[in-house]
Write an enzyme that holds these catalytic residues in place. Structure first.
Site, PDB file in Angstrom:
ATOM      1  CB  SER A  36      -0.896  -0.001   1.237  1.00  0.00           C
ATOM      2  OG  SER A  36      -1.688   1.157   1.256  1.00  0.00           O
ATOM      3  N   GLY A  61      -4.045   3.594   0.734  1.00  0.00           N
ATOM      4  CA  GLY A  61      -5.102   3.593   1.751  1.00  0.00           C
ATOM      5  C   GLY A  61      -6.243   4.531   1.385  1.00  0.00           C
ATOM      6  CG  ASN A 142      -3.027   1.964   7.993  1.00  0.00           C
ATOM      7  OD1 ASN A 142      -2.534   1.653   9.072  1.00  0.00           O
ATOM      8  ND2 ASN A 142      -2.642   3.024   7.302  1.00  0.00           N
ATOM      9  CB  CYS A 145      -5.763   5.556  11.639  1.00  0.00           C
ATOM     10  SG  CYS A 145      -5.091   5.161  10.041  1.00  0.00           S
ATOM     11  CG  ASN A 207       2.021   1.066   8.361  1.00  0.00           C
ATOM     12  OD1 ASN A 207       2.718   1.808   7.661  1.00  0.00           O
ATOM     13  ND2 ASN A 207       0.714   1.093   8.331  1.00  0.00           N
ATOM     14  CB  THR A 208       6.496   3.499   8.217  1.00  0.00           C
ATOM     15  OG1 THR A 208       5.331   4.232   8.603  1.00  0.00           O
ATOM     16  CG2 THR A 208       6.449   3.232   6.730  1.00  0.00           C
ATOM     17  N   GLY A 232      12.024   0.852   4.105  1.00  0.00           N
ATOM     18  CA  GLY A 232      13.184   0.510   3.274  1.00  0.00           C
ATOM     19  C   GLY A 232      14.155  -0.423   3.988  1.00  0.00           C
ATOM     20  N   GLY A 280       7.396  -2.664  -0.763  1.00  0.00           N
ATOM     21  CA  GLY A 280       6.976  -1.275  -0.642  1.00  0.00           C
ATOM     22  C   GLY A 280       7.972  -0.314  -1.268  1.00  0.00           C
ATOM     23  CB  THR A 281      10.706   1.600   0.339  1.00  0.00           C
ATOM     24  OG1 THR A 281       9.887   1.993   1.450  1.00  0.00           O
ATOM     25  CG2 THR A 281      11.679   2.719   0.028  1.00  0.00           C
TER      26      THR A 281
HETATM   27  C1  LIG Z   1       5.313   6.630   0.409  1.00  0.00           C
HETATM   28  C2  LIG Z   1       4.647   5.588   1.257  1.00  0.00           C
HETATM   29  C3  LIG Z   1       3.260   5.591   1.420  1.00  0.00           C
HETATM   30  C4  LIG Z   1       2.630   4.615   2.202  1.00  0.00           C
HETATM   31  N1  LIG Z   1       1.263   4.622   2.331  1.00  0.00           N
HETATM   32  C5  LIG Z   1       0.640   3.645   3.059  1.00  0.00           C
HETATM   33  C6  LIG Z   1      -0.781   3.614   3.177  1.00  0.00           C
HETATM   34  O1  LIG Z   1      -1.518   4.436   2.609  1.00  0.00           O
HETATM   35  N2  LIG Z   1      -1.339   2.633   3.948  1.00  0.00           N
HETATM   36  C7  LIG Z   1      -0.579   1.681   4.580  1.00  0.00           C
HETATM   37  O2  LIG Z   1      -1.130   0.805   5.260  1.00  0.00           O
HETATM   38  N3  LIG Z   1       0.775   1.678   4.462  1.00  0.00           N
HETATM   39  C8  LIG Z   1       1.396   2.640   3.727  1.00  0.00           C
HETATM   40  N4  LIG Z   1       2.772   2.627   3.609  1.00  0.00           N
HETATM   41  C9  LIG Z   1       3.558   1.583   4.296  1.00  0.00           C
HETATM   42  C10 LIG Z   1       4.009   0.468   3.347  1.00  0.00           C
HETATM   43  O3  LIG Z   1       2.899  -0.175   2.755  1.00  0.00           O
HETATM   44  C11 LIG Z   1       4.882  -0.575   4.090  1.00  0.00           C
HETATM   45  O4  LIG Z   1       4.132  -1.119   5.167  1.00  0.00           O
HETATM   46  C12 LIG Z   1       6.167   0.014   4.677  1.00  0.00           C
HETATM   47  O5  LIG Z   1       6.688   1.005   3.826  1.00  0.00           O
HETATM   48  C13 LIG Z   1       7.235  -1.052   4.962  1.00  0.00           C
HETATM   49  O6  LIG Z   1       7.611  -1.763   3.794  1.00  0.00           O
HETATM   50  P1  LIG Z   1       8.864  -1.320   2.852  1.00  0.00           P
HETATM   51  O7  LIG Z   1      10.064  -1.148   3.744  1.00  0.00           O
HETATM   52  O8  LIG Z   1       8.998  -2.418   1.846  1.00  0.00           O
HETATM   53  O9  LIG Z   1       8.466  -0.018   2.222  1.00  0.00           O
HETATM   54  C14 LIG Z   1       3.421   3.609   2.837  1.00  0.00           C
HETATM   55  C15 LIG Z   1       4.806   3.603   2.668  1.00  0.00           C
HETATM   56  C16 LIG Z   1       5.434   4.570   1.891  1.00  0.00           C
HETATM   57  C17 LIG Z   1       6.926   4.517   1.718  1.00  0.00           C
END
Ligand SMILES: Cc1cc2nc3c(=O)[nH]c(=O)nc-3n(C[C@H](O)[C@H](O)[C@H](O)COP(=O)(O)O)c2cc1C
Length: 322
Positions: A36, A61, A142, A145, A207-208, A232, A280-281
């Site tokens: 996402s 989301g 998600n 929130c 998530n982050t 990342g 994701g990233t």
């Molecule tokens: C630019 C950006 C936007 C994101 N938007 C959402 C979101 O709208 N909803 C959500 O649940 N996670 C969101 N995430 C989290 C990612 O889906 C993922 O859980 C997180 O980045 C860890 O994975 P990665 O290290 O591979 O990016 C977002 C991440 C990034 C970098």
């Protein structure tokens, strides 16, 4: 259960390993899912890869009403990762249904809609609306929130709040329900248990991480919102540890993510218990990452003479000799 080595001896070496996995009612042709917020609504990536070759696609989301998101700057690159404070910007439910869903419906790959609210009822009402729409295979909640009815504490922070919001959504949808967990808690496995007890079909994590950066020359934060989320490669070892801990505590499938950039990363997550993974990233750096990860997993299975990916899940610490 047959031990890994015994099982390998029983199967014929295959050039076409079976990568299919099941998450709730969904059967994915492979375990690699676009995460996402990093894959738009699919269309943004159509020039880079065949969307039909992915395991599944998770949308940005969606909330009931459109959201503008946070003030810029909203992305800042760090060592081994990025900080983002997009602030859940999205077009809202009606625009999604009118302008995004028709395109996504044409793709054969299962569609998972990521959504959120700011009250328990808000989540439940939105889930009910998605449930009524054709072309959606799963919902990813998600829960990172704020609950405006509980002083703004995020749903994901509290096992009871997690249970109640998932329960409320579960009652209103028959779609595969995935609960996306936050790493910003003391015991993520406890939250996973709450989601499972409330009827989730799967959990996805992580998530982050809440994080920030400062520009020492301007004296200002690098993000307009000051705090954002770190993602990342920098977070991968922590994500992996959390996926392992959660996998030991729940029976439902675990979808692992956090810093995956290559097949080897994905295989690590699968070995510690993930049924599927999300990218994701890395999509933002190389839009073909998911395809390369699928190919790499396939090669690994061929090389190890493993006929079915399913049999690799959770082999960590079992008698597995790569
Ligand atoms: C630019 C950006 C936007 C994101 N938007 C959402 C979101 O709208 N909803 C959500 O649940 N996670 C969101 N995430 C989290 C990612 O889906 C993922 O859980 C997180 O980045 C860890 O994975 P990665 O290290 O591979 O990016 C977002 C991440 C990034 C970098």
């Amino acid at each position: 259960m047959v031990s890994f080595n015994g099982w390998v001896n029983m199967v014929k070496a295959t050039r076409k390993p079976d990568l299919a996995v099941n998450i709730g009612r969904m059967e994915l042709r492979n375990p690699v899912i676009a995460a996402s917020g990093t894959f738009g609504f699919g269309k943004e990536y159509e020039d880079f890869l065949d969307l039909n070759s992915l395991g599944a696609i998770v949308t940005k989301g969606i909330s009931l009403n459109p959201m503008m998101g946070n003030p810029p700057p909203r992305i800042f690159e760090t060592e081994g990762g990025i900080l983002n404070s997009i602030g859940l910007q999205n077009p809202g439910f009606d625009d999604f249904v009118k302008n995004k869903l028709p395109y996504l419906r044409k793709i054969k790959t299962p569609l998972i809609v990521n959504f959120f609210g700011n009250t328990q009822k808000g989540y439940a009402d939105l889930a009910k609306r998605f449930d009524a729409l054709p072309g959606i295979s799963g919902l990813e909640m998600n829960i990172s929130c704020p609950n405006v009815e509980e002083g703004g504490i995020a749903f994901c922070m509290d096992p009871k709040m997690t249970y109640e919001v998932v329960r409320a959504v579960r009652k209103l949808t028959r779609l595969t329900l995935i609960v996306k967990l936050s790493p910003n808690v003391t015991d993520i496995a406890q939250m996973a248990r709450s989601a499972e007890e409330a009827g989730a079909d799967a959990v996805s994590l992580i998530n982050t991480f809440r994080a920030m950066a400062v520009n020492i020359y301007s004296g200002k934060p690098e993000l307009g919102n000051i705090i954002g989320g770190l993602s990342g490669p920098a977070i991968k070892p922590i994500a992996l540890r959390m996926v392992w801990e959660v996998s030991q505590r729940v029976k439902i499938p675990v979808i692992g993510m956090g810093g995956i950039t290559k097949a080897e990363d994905a295989i690590e997550f699968i070995l510690v218990g993930a049924t599927a993974v999300q990218i994701g990233t890395a999509n933002l750096v190389n839009p073909r990452t998911a395809i390369e990860v699928i190919d790499g997993i396939k090669k690994y299975l061929i090389q190890k003479k493993i006929a079915r990916l399913r049999n690799l899940t959770g082999l960590f610490q079992k008698p597995y000799r790569p």
